[in-house]
Design a protein around this motif. Structure first.
Motif, PDB file in Angstrom:
ATOM      1  N   CYS A 218       0.833  -1.208   0.000  1.00 16.61           N
ATOM      2  CA  CYS A 218       0.000   0.000   0.000  1.00 16.61           C
ATOM      3  C   CYS A 218       0.866   1.255   0.000  1.00 16.61           C
ATOM      4  O   CYS A 218       0.432   2.310   0.446  1.00 16.61           O
ATOM      5  N   PHE A 219       2.088   1.115  -0.514  1.00 13.69           N
ATOM      6  CA  PHE A 219       2.972   2.270  -0.609  1.00 13.69           C
ATOM      7  C   PHE A 219       4.069   1.960  -1.616  1.00 13.69           C
ATOM      8  O   PHE A 219       4.530   0.812  -1.703  1.00 13.69           O
ATOM      9  N   GLY A 220       4.490   3.000  -2.366  1.00  7.87           N
ATOM     10  CA  GLY A 220       5.538   2.780  -3.352  1.00  7.87           C
ATOM     11  C   GLY A 220       6.256   4.055  -3.736  1.00  7.87           C
ATOM     12  O   GLY A 220       6.090   5.118  -3.105  1.00  7.87           O
ATOM     13  N   GLY A 221       7.062   3.966  -4.775  1.00  3.64           N
ATOM     14  CA  GLY A 221       7.983   5.017  -5.139  1.00  3.64           C
ATOM     15  C   GLY A 221       7.342   6.324  -5.565  1.00  3.64           C
ATOM     16  O   GLY A 221       7.841   7.406  -5.244  1.00  3.64           O
ATOM     17  N   VAL A 222       6.238   6.267  -6.328  1.00  2.00           N
ATOM     18  CA  VAL A 222       5.596   7.498  -6.803  1.00  2.00           C
ATOM     19  C   VAL A 222       5.118   8.341  -5.627  1.00  2.00           C
ATOM     20  O   VAL A 222       5.342   9.557  -5.563  1.00  2.00           O
ATOM     21  N   THR A 223       4.469   7.679  -4.667  1.00  2.00           N
ATOM     22  CA  THR A 223       3.992   8.403  -3.480  1.00  2.00           C
ATOM     23  C   THR A 223       5.159   8.954  -2.676  1.00  2.00           C
ATOM     24  O   THR A 223       5.107  10.087  -2.184  1.00  2.00           O
ATOM     25  N   ALA A 224       6.215   8.155  -2.538  1.00  2.00           N
ATOM     26  CA  ALA A 224       7.378   8.613  -1.782  1.00  2.00           C
ATOM     27  C   ALA A 224       7.985   9.866  -2.401  1.00  2.00           C
ATOM     28  O   ALA A 224       8.355  10.815  -1.686  1.00  2.00           O
ATOM     29  N   GLU A 225       8.080   9.884  -3.723  1.00  3.57           N
ATOM     30  CA  GLU A 225       8.675  11.048  -4.380  1.00  3.57           C
ATOM     31  C   GLU A 225       7.822  12.292  -4.163  1.00  3.57           C
ATOM     32  O   GLU A 225       8.350  13.390  -3.933  1.00  3.57           O
ATOM     33  N   HIS A 226       6.497  12.121  -4.206  1.00  2.00           N
ATOM     34  CA  HIS A 226       5.613  13.264  -3.941  1.00  2.00           C
ATOM     35  C   HIS A 226       5.769  13.738  -2.496  1.00  2.00           C
ATOM     36  O   HIS A 226       5.869  14.950  -2.238  1.00  2.00           O
ATOM     37  N   MET A 227       5.796  12.798  -1.550  1.00  5.10           N
ATOM     38  CA  MET A 227       5.957  13.170  -0.143  1.00  5.10           C
ATOM     39  C   MET A 227       7.264  13.911   0.072  1.00  5.10           C
ATOM     40  O   MET A 227       7.318  14.930   0.772  1.00  5.10           O
ATOM     41  N   GLN A 228       8.324  13.422  -0.542  1.00  8.58           N
ATOM     42  CA  GLN A 228       9.627  14.055  -0.406  1.00  8.58           C
ATOM     43  C   GLN A 228       9.599  15.482  -0.947  1.00  8.58           C
ATOM     44  O   GLN A 228      10.209  16.395  -0.365  1.00  8.58           O
ATOM     45  N   SER A 229       8.849  15.702  -2.018  1.00  7.82           N
ATOM     46  CA  SER A 229       8.758  17.044  -2.605  1.00  7.82           C
ATOM     47  C   SER A 229       8.060  18.024  -1.670  1.00  7.82           C
ATOM     48  O   SER A 229       8.229  19.243  -1.805  1.00  7.82           O
ATOM     49  N   ARG A 230       7.300  17.498  -0.722  1.00  2.00           N
ATOM     50  CA  ARG A 230       6.592  18.337   0.248  1.00  2.00           C
ATOM     51  C   ARG A 230       7.336  18.443   1.575  1.00  2.00           C
ATOM     52  O   ARG A 230       6.823  19.026   2.528  1.00  2.00           O
ATOM     53  N   GLY A 231       8.528  17.880   1.654  1.00  4.77           N
ATOM     54  CA  GLY A 231       9.331  17.986   2.870  1.00  4.77           C
ATOM     55  C   GLY A 231       9.030  16.928   3.905  1.00  4.77           C
ATOM     56  O   GLY A 231       9.573  16.975   5.018  1.00  4.77           O
TER      57      GLY A 231
END
Length: 226
Positions: free
Chosen positions: A92-105
């Protein structure tokens, strides 16, 4: 745990407190908490060499929209805790979501369940703690009717309240209650300093363990065994 609630405000530690905790070993923090707060060994840091540390923003359940609501409400320096119930069949979690989260700090994620795209998570340098890895993900929505954001969640018998600090390294992950953050920092730092001084004073010396065991009834046998 309360379903179908979205709480927008949480009480967070200061950035300086988060930074201080990020420099402390998880094992020493657990000691400072009186051996409490450690999550199961089954929750592993899947991004070796990184440290997970931040205020918890919680998403109850595995649903993607609930998780996205938590991401929208998270602030820089937070981590998202996905209380997905420990399921091991689907991620229920992967790279696309992680990259978006990282972009938000957002500084990391803890998933009580499975993740995928681990090579991408490591390439991003996005601290990720989870139960394991599988390429098969959910078909969404899933469990959305029972989801919630920023409510207390229970993982491995440990309650995580929004604003608590999670610290994860390769030894494991610990939950530091928000109200205890300052005391835990001070206690852990003092213990590490005392331990370093103690072992520096003993450097190269006998630890006296043979004499200690003899005093408790161990038998000393001279000479090599045949």
């Amino acid at each position: 745990m309360s379903a179908r609630e979205i709480r927008t405000d949480i009480d967070r530690p200061t950035p300086d407190e988060i930074a201080a905790l990020s420099q402390l070993p998880v094992a020493s923090i657990v000691d400072a908490l009186g051996k409490r707060g450690a999550l199961s060994y089954c929750l592993r840091l899947l991004t070796p060499g990184l440290v997970l540390c931040g205020s918890a923003v919680t998403a109850l359940g595995p649903d993607v929209t609930v998780r996205r609501a938590a991401i929208d409400l998270a602030q820089p320096g937070d981590i998202v805790v996905v209380a997905a119930g420990g399921g091991k069949e689907k991620s229920c979690f992967g790279g696309v979501t992680a990259e978006h989260m990282q972009s938000r700090g957002i500084t990391g994620v803890l998933v009580d369940g499975m993740v995928r795209d681990v090579a991408e998570l490591r390439r991003l340098g996005f601290p990720t703690v989870a139960r394991g890895i599988t390429p098969l993900n959910h078909t969404y929505p899933v469990g959305q009717e029972d989801g919630a954001v920023n409510v207390p969640v229970v993982i491995d018998g440990i309650t995580i309240t929004p604003g608590d600090v999670l610290v994860g390294d390769e030894d494991g992950t610990v939950v530091v209650p928000r109200a205890q953050v300052a005391d835990v920092i001070a206690t852990t730092q003092a213990a590490l300093k005392a331990e370093a001084e103690k072992w520096a004073a003993r450097r190269g010396q006998s630890l006296g363990a043979v004499d200690q065991l003899t005093a408790t009834g161990y038998t000393i046998i001279e000479g090599a065994s045949s």
